[in-house]
Design a protein around this motif. Structure first.
Motif, PDB file in Angstrom:
ATOM      1  N   UNK A 183       0.855  -1.174   0.000  1.00  0.00           N
ATOM      2  CA  UNK A 183       0.000   0.000   0.000  1.00  0.00           C
ATOM      3  C   UNK A 183       0.898   1.234   0.000  1.00  0.00           C
ATOM      4  N   UNK A 184       1.093   1.822  -1.179  1.00  0.00           N
ATOM      5  CA  UNK A 184       2.004   2.965  -1.283  1.00  0.00           C
ATOM      6  C   UNK A 184       3.418   2.532  -0.927  1.00  0.00           C
ATOM      7  N   UNK A 185       4.006   3.180   0.068  1.00  0.00           N
ATOM      8  CA  UNK A 185       5.348   2.793   0.498  1.00  0.00           C
ATOM      9  C   UNK A 185       5.313   1.868   1.716  1.00  0.00           C
ATOM     10  N   UNK A 186       4.132   1.348   2.032  1.00  0.00           N
ATOM     11  CA  UNK A 186       3.978   0.467   3.184  1.00  0.00           C
ATOM     12  C   UNK A 186       3.866  -0.978   2.714  1.00  0.00           C
ATOM     13  N   UNK A 187       4.741  -1.834   3.205  1.00  0.00           N
ATOM     14  CA  UNK A 187       4.674  -3.262   2.903  1.00  0.00           C
ATOM     15  C   UNK A 187       3.859  -3.951   3.980  1.00  0.00           C
ATOM     16  N   UNK A 188       2.801  -4.630   3.557  1.00  0.00           N
ATOM     17  CA  UNK A 188       1.988  -5.417   4.481  1.00  0.00           C
ATOM     18  C   UNK A 188       2.447  -6.863   4.335  1.00  0.00           C
ATOM     19  N   UNK A 189       3.112  -7.389   5.359  1.00  0.00           N
ATOM     20  CA  UNK A 189       3.765  -8.686   5.251  1.00  0.00           C
ATOM     21  C   UNK A 189       2.770  -9.838   5.296  1.00  0.00           C
ATOM     22  N   UNK A 190       3.141 -10.973   4.680  1.00  0.00           N
ATOM     23  CA  UNK A 190       2.292 -12.174   4.753  1.00  0.00           C
ATOM     24  C   UNK A 190       2.143 -12.660   6.191  1.00  0.00           C
ATOM     25  N   UNK A 191       0.991 -13.263   6.485  1.00  0.00           N
ATOM     26  CA  UNK A 191       0.740 -13.773   7.830  1.00  0.00           C
ATOM     27  C   UNK A 191       0.267 -15.222   7.801  1.00  0.00           C
ATOM     28  N   UNK A 192       0.522 -15.931   6.692  1.00  0.00           N
ATOM     29  CA  UNK A 192       0.217 -17.362   6.720  1.00  0.00           C
ATOM     30  C   UNK A 192       1.301 -18.074   7.524  1.00  0.00           C
ATOM     31  N   UNK A 193       1.047 -19.319   7.896  1.00  0.00           N
ATOM     32  CA  UNK A 193       1.939 -20.029   8.819  1.00  0.00           C
ATOM     33  C   UNK A 193       3.356 -20.152   8.274  1.00  0.00           C
ATOM     34  N   UNK A 194       3.487 -20.453   6.975  1.00  0.00           N
ATOM     35  CA  UNK A 194       4.813 -20.643   6.399  1.00  0.00           C
ATOM     36  C   UNK A 194       5.650 -19.372   6.480  1.00  0.00           C
ATOM     37  N   UNK A 195       5.013 -18.211   6.510  1.00  0.00           N
ATOM     38  CA  UNK A 195       5.742 -16.953   6.624  1.00  0.00           C
ATOM     39  C   UNK A 195       6.017 -16.581   8.078  1.00  0.00           C
ATOM     40  N   UNK A 196       5.019 -16.763   8.939  1.00  0.00           N
ATOM     41  CA  UNK A 196       5.176 -16.354  10.333  1.00  0.00           C
ATOM     42  C   UNK A 196       6.173 -17.222  11.083  1.00  0.00           C
ATOM     43  N   UNK A 197       6.111 -18.525  10.855  1.00  0.00           N
ATOM     44  CA  UNK A 197       6.878 -19.454  11.681  1.00  0.00           C
ATOM     45  C   UNK A 197       8.180 -19.895  11.031  1.00  0.00           C
ATOM     46  N   UNK A 198       8.693 -19.065  10.122  1.00  0.00           N
ATOM     47  CA  UNK A 198      10.021 -19.214   9.535  1.00  0.00           C
ATOM     48  C   UNK A 198      10.708 -17.863   9.581  1.00  0.00           C
ATOM     49  N   UNK A 199      12.022 -17.834   9.625  1.00  0.00           N
ATOM     50  CA  UNK A 199      12.712 -16.541   9.581  1.00  0.00           C
ATOM     51  C   UNK A 199      12.383 -15.824   8.278  1.00  0.00           C
ATOM     52  N   UNK A 200      12.286 -14.508   8.329  1.00  0.00           N
ATOM     53  CA  UNK A 200      12.028 -13.750   7.116  1.00  0.00           C
ATOM     54  C   UNK A 200      13.348 -13.242   6.571  1.00  0.00           C
ATOM     55  N   UNK A 201      13.591 -13.588   5.311  1.00  0.00           N
ATOM     56  CA  UNK A 201      14.849 -13.161   4.704  1.00  0.00           C
ATOM     57  C   UNK A 201      14.822 -11.672   4.420  1.00  0.00           C
ATOM     58  N   UNK A 202      15.997 -11.092   4.270  1.00  0.00           N
ATOM     59  CA  UNK A 202      16.098  -9.717   3.829  1.00  0.00           C
ATOM     60  C   UNK A 202      15.507  -9.616   2.432  1.00  0.00           C
ATOM     61  N   UNK A 203      14.725  -8.598   2.174  1.00  0.00           N
ATOM     62  CA  UNK A 203      14.038  -8.467   0.893  1.00  0.00           C
ATOM     63  C   UNK A 203      15.021  -8.544  -0.264  1.00  0.00           C
ATOM     64  N   UNK A 204      14.782  -9.468  -1.183  1.00  0.00           N
ATOM     65  CA  UNK A 204      15.600  -9.596  -2.381  1.00  0.00           C
ATOM     66  C   UNK A 204      16.883 -10.376  -2.193  1.00  0.00           C
ATOM     67  N   UNK A 205      17.161 -10.855  -0.967  1.00  0.00           N
ATOM     68  CA  UNK A 205      18.441 -11.512  -0.721  1.00  0.00           C
ATOM     69  C   UNK A 205      18.365 -13.004  -1.034  1.00  0.00           C
ATOM     70  N   UNK A 206      19.490 -13.551  -1.487  1.00  0.00           N
ATOM     71  CA  UNK A 206      19.616 -14.991  -1.687  1.00  0.00           C
ATOM     72  C   UNK A 206      20.075 -15.633  -0.390  1.00  0.00           C
ATOM     73  N   UNK A 207      19.441 -16.741  -0.024  1.00  0.00           N
ATOM     74  CA  UNK A 207      19.841 -17.436   1.198  1.00  0.00           C
ATOM     75  C   UNK A 207      20.399 -18.794   0.819  1.00  0.00           C
ATOM     76  N   UNK A 208      21.708 -18.955   0.976  1.00  0.00           N
ATOM     77  CA  UNK A 208      22.370 -20.174   0.535  1.00  0.00           C
ATOM     78  C   UNK A 208      21.936 -21.380   1.337  1.00  0.00           C
ATOM     79  N   UNK A 209      21.455 -21.181   2.557  1.00  0.00           N
ATOM     80  CA  UNK A 209      21.087 -22.312   3.414  1.00  0.00           C
ATOM     81  C   UNK A 209      19.747 -22.927   3.035  1.00  0.00           C
ATOM     82  N   UNK A 210      18.973 -22.261   2.169  1.00  0.00           N
ATOM     83  CA  UNK A 210      17.646 -22.763   1.818  1.00  0.00           C
ATOM     84  C   UNK A 210      17.759 -23.982   0.912  1.00  0.00           C
TER      85      UNK A 210
END
Length: 590
Positions: A96-123
């Motif tokens: 919404x404009x410059x506001x990011x409304x983050x996901x709130x499903x279980x897979x998003x809430x109960x896992x670490x959130x990566x830095x936006x746009x970053x690659x995570x080698x451990x995944x």
């Protein structure tokens, strides 16, 4: 979106004494084992239903509104308190404009959130191509933007606005006053919301299936006009998808998430036969035999209501069907219409008369037959007339239950003259009305303006006398043919390339528009193939102008299910058998 497949157990304690003894139930949700302490007397379905009401409507089990305040301490209005208002029905968030409304499903809430746009080698993931492509040296890994939530930190965030890393969320994020019981209900609902890799029916790793509903009463010419265009845009999509599938298997590792989201489109036709009362059973059979992700286009000779109600109950999106009788609702969610059609024509007429500068001198008479589209026109006029604060006493309804020619026209016209006459008739009713009018009033005295649906008049093939033409005003919920020549020319060129005859301009223009916007909706989902998210992807689109020849513009917005918001008022030109001038150019809803 990246996440692990681990979720903590949801075991929020219920307050002591709540409906007696507590029992622990192990629930398999989205591939996870979710333990929830549940109070005696509530079934699993009730707990999910109550959690759903909290999330979608902001209502507690007793029907009262959830209490919440913004980060500033100001109370949240009841109509804005539902989580779904911002995080959306899918739970997958929005921008919404410059506001990011983050996901709130279980897979998003109960896992670490990566830095936006970053690659995570451990995944690690079972995406297309070799698993070895998912490995990078650890030095290229990035730290999580926040750790995974636990049941305790999630409850704290919902109540106080402090997230799992100890930071305060946006001031716009409400802080909810929820008891332990209600918090557990909400968490249990979130645990099964848009579950990781458990997509909606009609989707597999290779394709996504759409249904096309066809009313058998529709002429073969119109059916073919619709289906040929839909099949052509589908073929184009599938042809363009092939390179993306190859790239997902052999392309650069950092594109796997994007390329792996592509699917081939499969179209299946659901033809409905017999009486409308039997359609629901036919739809159930089709869905059981070959489940679809959504309905695309489709055409009905009359109402869309049986299909609309089927989609609402099963939460199946229906995208832009061709019908002159859409269901008019402020709350139904799963069908996206081009416009309100007849209802909108009545609405536009009320706006025009209310804003014309001078109120009608006599009574406004609406003429319609119940159970026909004209009843929707009359309802649209009455509702808008009332909403604009106009005198209801000046509005008279003549509800037909006999042939038009048998009505006491001298009395009707004498009582209402010289006020406007809104004739919401079609077919034989309209032919009889025009014949009567031309015989009763060869002149102009004593007869106010007559408002007709442009489509209804065209369908009669009736030629009006020159004096009648001076009295007739036409109302249209879509653009007259020839209004947007460059857009029509673009459509004609595309049809020619596809080898399709230009036979039904309005039908073909609308199906071409579906082909125009569908790829954007699919791309927006980024592989998150959930029906609710599909509907939300249309809500986030910008207004469309050049891609549709049937309307000046189509407007998308959250919660809105009718894209065209206006209509035309046209005056027939005297001295010609055809032709008009625009009295009102695309008058939109206030």
């Amino acid at each position: 979106m990246w996440w692990s497949n681990k979720i903590p157990e949801l075991s929020l304690p219920w307050r002591s004494g709540f409906l007696g003894l507590l029992s622990c139930l192990l629930l398999p949700v989205a591939g996870y084992s979710v333990a929830l302490e549940k109070a005696g007397g509530y079934t699993d379905q009730q707990i999910l239903a109550y959690g759903k009401a909290i999330y979608r409507k902001g209502l507690l089990p007793d029907g009262t509104a959830v209490k919440a305040s913004f980060g500033t301490g100001a109370p949240v209005p009841e109509q804005a308190v539902a989580c779904a208002n911002c995080h959306k029905r899918s739970g997958l968030g929005a921008v919404e404009g410059n506001l990011i409304v983050w996901p709130v499903n279980a897979a998003s809430l109960f896992s670490p959130r990566r830095t936006t746009g970053a690659w995570r080698a451990s995944v690690k993931d079972d995406g297309p191509g070799s698993r070895s492509r998912w490995h990078l040296p650890v030095k290229f890994d990035s730290q999580a933007a926040r750790p995974a939530y636990t049941q305790e930190t999630l409850a704290r965030m919902i109540r106080t606005g402090v997230d799992a890393s100890g930071r305060h969320t946006s001031m716009a994020m409400p802080r909810y006053d929820l008891s332990d019981e209600h918090m557990a209900m909400l968490m249990q609902y979130l645990a099964q919301l848009s579950p990781d890799q458990e997509f909606s029916p009609g989707v597999n790793k290779q394709s996504i299936r759409f249904g096309v509903v066809v009313d058998s009463r529709v002429s073969q010419r119109k059916k073919e006009a619709m289906l040929k265009v839909l099949k052509s845009v589908t073929k184009a999509h599938n042809t363009q998808t092939r390179p993306h599938i190859r790239r997902a298997a052999k392309g650069p590792f950092y594109k796997t998430e994007a390329y792996g989201a592509y699917r081939q489109i499969e179209l299946v036709v659901w033809e409905l036969t017999g009486e409308e009362e039997s359609w629901r059973a036919q739809l159930e059979d089709y869905q059981e035999e070959s489940p679809v992700f959504a309905l695309l286009g489709g055409i009905s000779a009359t109402t869309w209501q049986p299909i609309h109600e089927f989609c609402e109950e099963h939460e199946i999106p229906a995208i832009l069907p061709l019908t002159r009788e859409p269901v008019i609702s402020d709350s139904d969610w799963y069908t996206l219409y081009f416009s309100k059609e007849h209802y909108q024509e009545g609405d536009v007429t009320a706006q025009y008369l209310a804003r014309s500068g001078q109120p009608p001198a006599g009574a406004i008479v609406q003429l319609y037959r119940p159970g026909t589209p004209g009843e929707n026109s009359a309802r649209g006029f009455s509702n808008r007339w009332s909403a604009m604060g106009r005198e209801q006493g000046k509005l008279e309804n003549v509800v037909l239950d006999v042939p038009v020619s048998t009505l006491p026209w001298e009395k009707i016209l004498g009582d209402m003259a010289p006020g406007p006459l809104l004739v919401w008739l079609e077919g034989e009713d309209l032919r009889q009305f025009l014949t009567v009018m031309q015989s009763l009033h060869p002149g102009e005295e004593g007869l106010g303006d007559i408002y007709l649906s442009a489509d209804a008049l065209k369908a009669t093939g009736k030629t009006l006398s020159q004096k009648m033409r001076r009295k007739v005003m036409l109302v249209s919920s879509h653009s007259p043919q020839g209004e947007f020549v460059p857009r029509e020319q673009a459509l004609k060129r595309w049809l020619k390339v596809q080898g399709i005859d230009y036979s039904e301009p309005e039908i073909q223009a609308k199906m071409y528009f579906i082909g125009w916007i569908l790829p954007g909706a699919l791309k927006h989902m980024r592989g998150e193939y959930y029906r609710d998210y599909f509907m939300e992807s249309f809500e986030m689109m910008g207004d469309q102008y050049h891609s549709i020849a049937s309307y000046p513009r189509l407007s998308f917005s959250p919660g809105q299910r009718y894209l065209a918001k206006g209509g035309y008022i046209l005056r027939l030109l005297p001295g010609r058998s055809s032709g008009y001038r625009k009295v009102v150019d695309w008058q939109v809803e206030p």
